[in-house]
Design an enzyme around this catalytic site. Structure first.
Site, PDB file in Angstrom:
ATOM      1  CG  ASP A 127      46.019  50.550  29.878  1.00 18.31           C
ATOM      2  OD1 ASP A 127      46.088  51.153  28.349  1.00 18.31           O
ATOM      3  OD2 ASP A 127      46.050  50.825  30.982  1.00 18.31           O
ATOM      4  CG  ASP A 135      46.442  50.682  34.996  1.00 16.84           C
ATOM      5  OD1 ASP A 135      45.658  50.689  33.341  1.00 16.84           O
ATOM      6  OD2 ASP A 135      47.540  50.703  35.387  1.00 16.84           O
ATOM      7  CE  LYS A 139      43.022  54.033  27.706  1.00 19.94           C
ATOM      8  NZ  LYS A 139      44.664  52.570  28.183  1.00 19.94           N
ATOM      9  CG  ASP A 167      52.095  51.700  29.425  1.00 21.87           C
ATOM     10  OD1 ASP A 167      53.210  50.754  29.328  1.00 21.87           O
ATOM     11  OD2 ASP A 167      51.652  52.476  28.714  1.00 21.87           O
TER      12      ASP A 167
END
Length: 278
Positions: A23, A219, A194, A25
């Protein structure tokens, strides 16, 4: 905080991982600031000749735009190593209906991806209404989308995120606008991004990777980790973004490994190690 080490019954060693998905961010950057260890991690992958893709649900930007934005933040990520929900959506629709027609609410990242996939963008008798991210949602465009869906167009959304960040605070995002359209049409969209593992499978195809030898770093338990798990990937959670160590216990599934940040992972790559679980 330290993370206790614990042996896992499905242990995979670093030597098993040939390709990486991560990922963006909360893993590599946070509010346009590079997270410590991110540049080192990317350098290690490049030096080892390992294939990787940086994934994002953000459909606003083209890979070229994202490449420039990341470079300004201090990360050198090639265009071909970026995979967005817009690209995944375009790839999905190209397989569903080659040369189709779509009415699009979104920015250049989405419209460019669909054009390159061979789609005609139109508001007259489209096969699909495709909803993506934009900073300027138009009531007129939303109304047109509702009418087209009621007339038979199939409803697609790039991602389910209900809000997005801005300098002034949260903004309504694709998921929130999709909910508005669903309320008016009683038609739920098919969401490509996602946590749909479809996005990960398209990413694997993009770099000719196999799930058994690919890891996903994220995250968020509710998007990155669950989608990675459902796609059969080795999952790695980092606590530098949304999910905290205390949050993990709320979920009925676990990542294969967990680290404070990618700095810990970068330091351990290439060294024998036990799996580190939350």
């Amino acid at each position: 905080m330290g993370i206790p080490q614990q042996r896992h019954s499905r242990q995979r060693t670093p030597a098993d991982i040939e390709c990486w998905l991560t990922d963006m961010d909360g893993v590599l950057v946070h509010e346009n600031q590079v997270i410590p260890g991110a540049a080192e991690l990317l350098r290690r992958w490049s030096e080892a000749g390992q294939r990787f893709l940086v994934l994002t649900n953000n459909s606003i930007y083209t890979p070229r735009d994202l490449c420039a934005r990341l470079k300004a933040s201090g990360l050198d990520v090639p265009e071909e190593s970026l995979w967005t929900s817009a690209l995944a959506t375009a790839e999905f629709l190209k397989r569903q209906q080659p040369g189709g027609r779509a009415f699009v609410i979104g920015e250049a990242g989405l419209t460019t991806a669909l054009h390159e996939a061979g789609f005609v963008l139109t508001d007259r008798d489209p096969d699909y209404v495709v909803l993506g991210e934009t900073r300027t949602y138009s009531f007129e465009a939303i109304t047109r989308a509702i009418r087209l869906i009621l007339d038979g167009a199939r409803f697609i959304a790039t991602n389910p995120d209900p809000t997005g960040p801005s300098a002034e605070g949260l903004l309504p995002a694709t998921g929130a606008v999709a909910a508005l359209i669903t309320a008016a049409t009683h038609r739920a969209p098919y969401v490509v991004g996602k946590p749909n593992p479809m996005m990960f499978r398209s990413a694997l195809n993009r770099i000719d990777a196999h799930s058994e030898t690919t890891a996903m770093i994220g995250d968020r338990m509710d998007t990155d980790i669950i989608a990675g798990m459902e796609a059969g990937l080795h999952t790695i959670l980092v606590y530098s973004g949304i999910t905290t160590a205390a949050d993990v216990a709320r979920f009925p599934f676990r990542p294969d490994e967990a680290f404070d940040s990618v700095a810990d992972l970068a330091a351990l790559l290439g060294e024998p190690r036990e799996l580190r679980q939350p």
